[in-house]
Scaffold this motif. Structure first.
Motif, PDB file in Angstrom:
ATOM      1  N   VAL A 136       0.853  -1.186   0.000  1.00  0.00           N
ATOM      2  CA  VAL A 136       0.000   0.000   0.000  1.00  0.00           C
ATOM      3  C   VAL A 136       0.893   1.242   0.000  1.00  0.00           C
ATOM      4  O   VAL A 136       1.730   1.406   0.888  1.00  0.00           O
ATOM      5  CB  VAL A 136      -0.919   0.017   1.239  1.00  0.00           C
ATOM      6  CG1 VAL A 136      -1.790   1.276   1.236  1.00  0.00           C
ATOM      7  CG2 VAL A 136      -1.790  -1.238   1.284  1.00  0.00           C
ATOM      8  N   LEU A 138       0.788   5.051   0.531  1.00  0.00           N
ATOM      9  CA  LEU A 138      -0.102   6.078   1.059  1.00  0.00           C
ATOM     10  C   LEU A 138       0.100   7.427   0.382  1.00  0.00           C
ATOM     11  O   LEU A 138      -0.773   8.299   0.462  1.00  0.00           O
ATOM     12  CB  LEU A 138       0.113   6.224   2.573  1.00  0.00           C
ATOM     13  CG  LEU A 138      -0.250   5.001   3.409  1.00  0.00           C
ATOM     14  CD1 LEU A 138       0.133   5.223   4.868  1.00  0.00           C
ATOM     15  CD2 LEU A 138      -1.732   4.678   3.296  1.00  0.00           C
ATOM     16  N   LYS A 141      -1.539   6.756  -3.150  1.00  0.00           N
ATOM     17  CA  LYS A 141      -2.844   6.112  -2.953  1.00  0.00           C
ATOM     18  C   LYS A 141      -3.083   5.007  -3.984  1.00  0.00           C
ATOM     19  O   LYS A 141      -4.058   5.008  -4.739  1.00  0.00           O
ATOM     20  CB  LYS A 141      -3.967   7.147  -2.979  1.00  0.00           C
ATOM     21  CG  LYS A 141      -3.968   8.034  -1.719  1.00  0.00           C
ATOM     22  CD  LYS A 141      -5.282   8.687  -1.474  1.00  0.00           C
ATOM     23  CE  LYS A 141      -5.467   9.230  -0.078  1.00  0.00           C
ATOM     24  NZ  LYS A 141      -4.305   9.564   0.705  1.00  0.00           N
ATOM     25  N   THR A 142      -2.136   4.054  -3.995  1.00  0.00           N
ATOM     26  CA  THR A 142      -2.260   2.885  -4.858  1.00  0.00           C
ATOM     27  C   THR A 142      -1.999   1.628  -4.042  1.00  0.00           C
ATOM     28  O   THR A 142      -1.305   1.664  -3.017  1.00  0.00           O
ATOM     29  CB  THR A 142      -1.251   2.936  -6.020  1.00  0.00           C
ATOM     30  OG1 THR A 142       0.090   3.036  -5.483  1.00  0.00           O
ATOM     31  CG2 THR A 142      -1.529   4.126  -6.929  1.00  0.00           C
ATOM     32  N   ARG A 148      -8.563  -1.674  -5.953  1.00  0.00           N
ATOM     33  CA  ARG A 148      -9.154  -0.340  -5.932  1.00  0.00           C
ATOM     34  C   ARG A 148      -9.858  -0.108  -4.602  1.00  0.00           C
ATOM     35  O   ARG A 148     -10.652  -0.936  -4.162  1.00  0.00           O
ATOM     36  CB  ARG A 148     -10.175  -0.180  -7.070  1.00  0.00           C
ATOM     37  CG  ARG A 148      -9.618  -0.465  -8.451  1.00  0.00           C
ATOM     38  CD  ARG A 148      -8.565   0.540  -8.852  1.00  0.00           C
ATOM     39  NE  ARG A 148      -8.070   0.302 -10.202  1.00  0.00           N
ATOM     40  CZ  ARG A 148      -7.057   0.931 -10.753  1.00  0.00           C
ATOM     41  NH1 ARG A 148      -6.401   1.848 -10.053  1.00  0.00           N
ATOM     42  NH2 ARG A 148      -6.664   0.668 -11.984  1.00  0.00           N
ATOM     43  N   LEU A 149      -9.563   1.027  -3.977  1.00  0.00           N
ATOM     44  CA  LEU A 149     -10.220   1.388  -2.726  1.00  0.00           C
ATOM     45  C   LEU A 149     -11.026   2.666  -2.919  1.00  0.00           C
ATOM     46  O   LEU A 149     -10.621   3.560  -3.656  1.00  0.00           O
ATOM     47  CB  LEU A 149      -9.187   1.610  -1.607  1.00  0.00           C
ATOM     48  CG  LEU A 149      -8.265   0.440  -1.241  1.00  0.00           C
ATOM     49  CD1 LEU A 149      -7.354   0.845  -0.081  1.00  0.00           C
ATOM     50  CD2 LEU A 149      -9.054  -0.803  -0.877  1.00  0.00           C
ATOM     51  N   PRO A 151     -12.630   6.328  -1.516  1.00  0.00           N
ATOM     52  CA  PRO A 151     -12.054   7.360  -0.640  1.00  0.00           C
ATOM     53  C   PRO A 151     -12.271   7.082   0.846  1.00  0.00           C
ATOM     54  O   PRO A 151     -11.371   7.312   1.666  1.00  0.00           O
ATOM     55  CB  PRO A 151     -12.800   8.626  -1.080  1.00  0.00           C
ATOM     56  CG  PRO A 151     -13.135   8.391  -2.513  1.00  0.00           C
ATOM     57  CD  PRO A 151     -13.460   6.921  -2.593  1.00  0.00           C
ATOM     58  N   GLU A 153     -12.645   4.075   2.255  1.00  0.00           N
ATOM     59  CA  GLU A 153     -11.757   2.965   2.610  1.00  0.00           C
ATOM     60  C   GLU A 153     -10.321   3.465   2.790  1.00  0.00           C
ATOM     61  O   GLU A 153      -9.631   3.051   3.725  1.00  0.00           O
ATOM     62  CB  GLU A 153     -11.814   1.879   1.533  1.00  0.00           C
ATOM     63  CG  GLU A 153     -13.116   1.101   1.508  1.00  0.00           C
ATOM     64  CD  GLU A 153     -13.250   0.211   0.289  1.00  0.00           C
ATOM     65  OE1 GLU A 153     -14.142  -0.652   0.296  1.00  0.00           O
ATOM     66  OE2 GLU A 153     -12.469   0.381  -0.680  1.00  0.00           O
ATOM     67  N   TRP A 154      -9.883   4.383   1.924  1.00  0.00           N
ATOM     68  CA  TRP A 154      -8.543   4.945   2.056  1.00  0.00           C
ATOM     69  C   TRP A 154      -8.383   5.672   3.370  1.00  0.00           C
ATOM     70  O   TRP A 154      -7.363   5.540   4.049  1.00  0.00           O
ATOM     71  CB  TRP A 154      -8.250   5.906   0.900  1.00  0.00           C
ATOM     72  CG  TRP A 154      -7.625   5.257  -0.279  1.00  0.00           C
ATOM     73  CD1 TRP A 154      -8.176   5.090  -1.527  1.00  0.00           C
ATOM     74  CD2 TRP A 154      -6.328   4.651  -0.341  1.00  0.00           C
ATOM     75  NE1 TRP A 154      -7.303   4.416  -2.340  1.00  0.00           N
ATOM     76  CE2 TRP A 154      -6.157   4.140  -1.648  1.00  0.00           C
ATOM     77  CE3 TRP A 154      -5.297   4.496   0.579  1.00  0.00           C
ATOM     78  CZ2 TRP A 154      -4.999   3.491  -2.056  1.00  0.00           C
ATOM     79  CZ3 TRP A 154      -4.136   3.838   0.185  1.00  0.00           C
ATOM     80  CH2 TRP A 154      -3.995   3.345  -1.112  1.00  0.00           C
ATOM     81  N   HIS A 155      -9.391   6.455   3.749  1.00  0.00           N
ATOM     82  CA  HIS A 155      -9.308   7.246   4.979  1.00  0.00           C
ATOM     83  C   HIS A 155      -9.157   6.335   6.196  1.00  0.00           C
ATOM     84  O   HIS A 155      -8.310   6.561   7.069  1.00  0.00           O
ATOM     85  CB  HIS A 155     -10.564   8.106   5.103  1.00  0.00           C
ATOM     86  CG  HIS A 155     -10.389   9.291   5.991  1.00  0.00           C
ATOM     87  ND1 HIS A 155     -11.206  10.391   5.956  1.00  0.00           N
ATOM     88  CD2 HIS A 155      -9.482   9.552   6.984  1.00  0.00           C
ATOM     89  CE1 HIS A 155     -10.812  11.276   6.862  1.00  0.00           C
ATOM     90  NE2 HIS A 155      -9.773  10.781   7.504  1.00  0.00           N
ATOM     91  N   GLU A 158      -5.705   4.476   6.059  1.00  0.00           N
ATOM     92  CA  GLU A 158      -4.585   5.359   6.380  1.00  0.00           C
ATOM     93  C   GLU A 158      -4.477   5.605   7.877  1.00  0.00           C
ATOM     94  O   GLU A 158      -3.371   5.618   8.439  1.00  0.00           O
ATOM     95  CB  GLU A 158      -4.736   6.679   5.636  1.00  0.00           C
ATOM     96  CG  GLU A 158      -3.534   7.582   5.787  1.00  0.00           C
ATOM     97  CD  GLU A 158      -3.515   8.712   4.780  1.00  0.00           C
ATOM     98  OE1 GLU A 158      -2.625   9.572   4.893  1.00  0.00           O
ATOM     99  OE2 GLU A 158      -4.378   8.733   3.890  1.00  0.00           O
TER     100      GLU A 158
END
Length: 222
Positions: A136, A138, A141-142, A148-149, A151, A153-155, A158
């Motif tokens: 991952v 950060l 954001k890949t 694929r995540l 937004p 899921e990314w938050h 992270e």
């Protein structure tokens, strides 16, 4: 040498922890009440605090608030209070982890190593994190493997990845991702964590990295 302040009103626990920590080359100071702990922390500037909640003069949560007023050093709560609300209150006040008495010294030492590693990691080291079979990134954001995540899921991811080994409370995640009006909407969080596990864990039914601490929150285990 890492400096650890141990705060507990039980002399036998203070003695046992001092012996075990010094044997592992930590520098140790002790305090038996909250007032002494706050003064010692201000004067000595430890790298880590191990804190009992049941102190004779101040509640441990008040000590956490006092420390967080001026420092971000890791705080590991060590307490006989096993109720989830006590744990949540301590985490929301700013504690980094929570170990319930009676405890195994090996578990406590592992938690100490985890929070110490987290505080010594540089941003560049945190930018690329291995989660199971995936890498991952950060910054860009890949996720490797063309995962694929969303937004949201990314938050969530992270928050967990930037705090390796740390228990992050449900309230903190809900507040930072959705806002203060959603602090009780834990079902949102469960759904998104399930999605993240399906995308990142080798076995989503038995996660090895995105760990649930029932009733409290989640932890990224590197």
């Amino acid at each position: 040498m890492t400096r650890i302040l141990v705060v507990d009103d039980e002399p036998q626990i203070l003695r046992a922890l001092r012996i075990n920590l010094v044997a592992r080359h930590y520098e140790v100071a002790v305090a038996q009440d909250g007032g002494t702990a706050l003064r010692e922390a201000a004067d000595w500037h430890p790298d880590l605090v191990i804190l009992d909640l049941g102190l004779p003069d101040l509640d441990g949560v008040d000590v956490i608030h006092g420390l967080r007023g001026w420092t971000t050093i890791p705080i590991i709560v060590l307490s006989g209070r096993a109720g989830n609300q006590d744990k949540v209150d301590a985490l929301d006040a700013g504690a980094d982890d929570y170990v319930t008495k009676p405890f195994g010294i090996d578990e406590l030492l592992a938690r100490i190593r985890a929070v110490t590693r987290r505080t010594t990691l540089h941003e560049s080291e945190l930018a690329r994190v291995k989660v199971g079979d995936h890498l991952v990134d950060l910054t860009s954001k890949t996720v490797s493997g063309d995962v694929r995540l969303t937004p949201t899921e990314w938050h969530i991811l992270e928050l967990l990845l930037r705090n390796p080994g740390k228990l992050v409370s449900q309230r903190q995640i809900l507040t930072e991702v959705w806002g203060v009006k959603y602090v009780k909407e834990t079902h949102y969080l469960r759904q998104y964590m399930a999605q993240l596990r399906r995308k990142l864990e080798p076995d989503a039914a038995h996660p090895a990295h995105l760990i649930t601490e029932p009733g409290m929150g989640y932890r990224f285990q590197p």
